[in-house]
Design an enzyme around this catalytic site. Structure first.
Site, mmCIF file in Angstrom:
data_model
loop_
_atom_site.group_PDB
_atom_site.id
_atom_site.type_symbol
_atom_site.label_atom_id
_atom_site.label_comp_id
_atom_site.label_asym_id
_atom_site.label_seq_id
_atom_site.Cartn_x
_atom_site.Cartn_y
_atom_site.Cartn_z
ATOM 1 N N GLY A 251 73.174 -43.427 20.876
ATOM 2 C CA GLY A 251 73.680 -42.267 20.153
ATOM 3 C C GLY A 251 75.189 -42.369 20.149
ATOM 4 O O GLY A 251 75.833 -42.067 21.143
ATOM 5 N N HIS A 252 75.753 -42.872 19.077
ATOM 6 C CA HIS A 252 77.194 -43.121 19.028
ATOM 7 C C HIS A 252 77.870 -42.048 18.174
ATOM 8 O O HIS A 252 77.543 -41.898 16.996
ATOM 9 C CB HIS A 252 77.464 -44.531 18.469
ATOM 10 N N LYS B 188 81.578 -45.428 23.344
ATOM 11 C CA LYS B 188 81.631 -46.642 22.497
ATOM 12 C C LYS B 188 81.777 -46.293 21.028
ATOM 13 O O LYS B 188 82.482 -46.976 20.301
ATOM 14 C CB LYS B 188 80.361 -47.492 22.684
ATOM 15 N N PRO C 120 70.989 -33.290 29.696
ATOM 16 C CA PRO C 120 72.234 -33.290 30.468
ATOM 17 C C PRO C 120 72.380 -34.626 31.196
ATOM 18 O O PRO C 120 71.401 -35.188 31.663
ATOM 19 C CB PRO C 120 72.045 -32.150 31.480
ATOM 20 N N ASP D 170 76.959 -44.296 27.222
ATOM 21 C CA ASP D 170 77.719 -43.065 26.974
ATOM 22 C C ASP D 170 79.170 -43.163 27.426
ATOM 23 O O ASP D 170 79.769 -42.188 27.879
ATOM 24 C CB ASP D 170 77.050 -41.856 27.674
ATOM 25 N N GLN E 151 74.026 -49.014 24.711
ATOM 26 C CA GLN E 151 73.796 -48.705 26.131
ATOM 27 C C GLN E 151 74.984 -49.231 26.960
ATOM 28 O O GLN E 151 76.094 -49.206 26.480
ATOM 29 C CB GLN E 151 72.455 -49.280 26.634
HETATM 30 P P1 IMP Z 1 65.114 -46.644 26.709
HETATM 31 O O1 IMP Z 1 66.231 -47.514 26.271
HETATM 32 O O2 IMP Z 1 64.822 -45.497 25.785
HETATM 33 O O3 IMP Z 1 63.882 -47.432 27.059
HETATM 34 O O4 IMP Z 1 65.556 -45.931 28.092
HETATM 35 C C1 IMP Z 1 65.726 -46.662 29.298
HETATM 36 C C2 IMP Z 1 66.886 -46.091 30.103
HETATM 37 O O5 IMP Z 1 68.099 -46.356 29.420
HETATM 38 C C3 IMP Z 1 66.838 -44.577 30.304
HETATM 39 O O6 IMP Z 1 67.408 -44.259 31.548
HETATM 40 C C4 IMP Z 1 67.723 -44.058 29.192
HETATM 41 O O7 IMP Z 1 68.262 -42.783 29.495
HETATM 42 C C5 IMP Z 1 68.794 -45.129 29.168
HETATM 43 N N1 IMP Z 1 69.438 -45.255 27.862
HETATM 44 C C6 IMP Z 1 68.952 -45.862 26.759
HETATM 45 N N2 IMP Z 1 69.830 -45.791 25.759
HETATM 46 C C7 IMP Z 1 70.900 -45.164 26.247
HETATM 47 C C8 IMP Z 1 72.177 -44.826 25.682
HETATM 48 O O8 IMP Z 1 72.503 -45.131 24.536
HETATM 49 N N3 IMP Z 1 73.040 -44.163 26.504
HETATM 50 C C9 IMP Z 1 72.726 -43.869 27.793
HETATM 51 N N4 IMP Z 1 71.566 -44.176 28.354
HETATM 52 C C10 IMP Z 1 70.660 -44.824 27.586
#
Ligand code: IMP
Length: 422
Positions: free
Chosen positions: A40-41, A16, A303, A13, A223
């Site tokens: 989520g871009h 990007k 949030p 977040d 991520q």
């Molecule tokens: P997963 O990728 O859904 O398995 O989530 C694992 C961890 O990565 C969790 O804490 C999510 O909130 C975090 N996470 C996964 N994708 C994103 C992203 O695009 N932005 C922020 N956090 C992410």
């Protein structure tokens, strides 16, 4: 030809979407290497807001060819919906500009079912519930289903029966009824008609663009570096490698093919989900930051936890990714505060102070941040190179000196024009 890596340096977040879109203005090929719809871009262009989950952000530029590489895990149902939604926003038929690796793996409905059950149990990670972790587990156990199987209905059925038998005891124990292998097979065949024409290998595309003069290729991270499966705050990480090495592994490019690496960071820090976060701000100031920064997940709406900039963690991420250029986003959010804090060292459980991010997650959990306080800055009107507030200049200089990379862009809003090359 230039190949650029663009990735996030915190816990995701970092902005990007906006920055990759900005950097992709002249891109020929934009590639997502790992992860899936957990990303989520958000991109804002001409008052239209696009939210991309699987698709690379550079796709919003009409000339870019997009590639979803083999390192990804893809939910074919949500990918199709994402494509349809973006097409409806006026981008025309995107399908001739999207290619998907047949070696990327399918996220099956059971992966999501399984994750939902696990995330209700003690030790939850706070995942995005998109089935990412379970799909990578299937892949690592050599039971996963590559997207190329969508071309072979009989083989697909055999593989679905086999993997569903592996999952069955887990669902039985949880008392949850899930779709049968036949039902999942039928659903997959319905989407296969639309997905299969987009399947294609990366190598021919790379050959085409790597040999072309002045071509630009962007490898887009998802991520952030601190969520990397090998180097992040384990177990509170995602299930793929989010650092530069992960982008190489996910696409198959080699290190000497990369010309530039750009790290994207927010002027403060956020995190969604559970896990250590040394500079987290609890209480009113944290809420204020979340509100002003609009810190709600683009994928889950959750949030985000907010905190001050953590230079110890940032330096770790710069080292892990090898980025030489930095983009600082959301500098407008800190401008609202009179004074800001920046973490310049950790106080370790041993009582010593350290400028290194500990690899041991149990030590990290017990670290407390040591802060320096700075005046904030003004951002009024359009930011130009010669009107940067001295307080912001000092903030930039401090970051550059601490992490050993140069700040090359500033961003103060979601729109493309709210970006300055410095
Ligand atoms: P997963 O990728 O859904 O398995 O989530 C694992 C961890 O990565 C969790 O804490 C999510 O909130 C975090 N996470 C996964 N994708 C994103 C992203 O695009 N932005 C922020 N956090 C992410």
């Amino acid at each position: 030809m230039t190949v650029t890596i663009a990735l996030g340096l915190q816990w995701g977040d970092e902005g990007k979407g906006k920055m990759v879109d900005y950097l992709s203005e002249n891109a020929d090929l934009v590639i997502r290497a790992a992860g899936g719809a957990n990303a989520g871009h958000t991109i804002v262009n001409n008052d239209k807001k696009y939210i991309l989950h699987h698709l690379p952000s550079g796709l919003i530029h009409a000339r870019a060819q997009a590639y979803l590489a083999s390192g990804m895990v893809i939910d074919p149902f949500s990918l199709l919906k994402e494509i349809q939604d973006i097409e409806k926003q006026g981008l025309g038929d995107l399908r001739n500009r999207i290619k998907i690796s047949p070696a990327a793996h399918l996220i099956l409905p059971w992966h999501r079912d399984l994750e939902k059950i696990r995330e209700k149990s003690p030790g939850a990670i706070g995942t995005t519930l998109k089935g990412i972790g379970p799909a990578y587990e299937s892949r690592a156990s050599r039971k996963g289903l590559p997207l190329g199987l969508l071309k072979y209905p009989d083989l697909l059925k055999q593989k679905l029966i086999s993997i569903s038998q592996d999952f069955a005891p887990f669902f039985e124990k949880a008392g949850v009824s899930v779709d049968s292998a036949n039902q999942v097979h039928a659903r997959l065949l319905r989407v296969a008609r639309e997905i299969v024409p987009m399947l294609g290998d990366l190598q021919p595309l790379l050959d085409k663009y790597l040999q072309k003069d002045n071509s630009e290729i962007i490898l887009e991270g998802a991520q952030g570096a601190l969520l990397d499966i090998n180097h992040g705050t384990y177990p509170y990480v995602t299930s793929s490698s989010t650092i530069s090495g992960g982008l190489l592994s996910g696409t198959g490019l080699g290190p000497l093919q990369i010309d530039e690496a750009v790290g994207i960071m927010k002027a403060y820090t956020t995190r969604v989900g559970n896990g250590p976060f040394p500079t987290e701000i609890h209480g009113e100031t944290g809420h204020k930051m979340a509100k002003i920064g609009g810190e709600f997940g683009a994928t889950t709406g959750r949030p985000r936890r907010c905190g001050w900039l953590d230079l110890v963690a940032l330096k770790h991420a710069v080292n892990l990714t090898g980025v030489r250029d930095l983009v600082i986003t959301k500098i407008d959010v800190l401008s609202v505060f009179e004074k800001i804090k920046v973490c310049t060292a950790y106080n370790l459980p041993s009582g010593k102070n350290s400028r290194f991010f500990p690899e041991d997650p149990w030590i990290l959990e017990k670290c407390s941040p040591i802060y320096k306080t700075f005046p904030s800055w003004n951002i009024s009107g359009n930011l130009e190179v010669d009107n940067i507030d001295p307080a912001l200049q000092a903030f930039i200089k401090m970051i550059e000196e601490y992490v050993g990379a140069r700040v090359s862009f500033l961003s103060w809003g979601p729109q493309r024009h709210k970006t300055l090359r410095v």
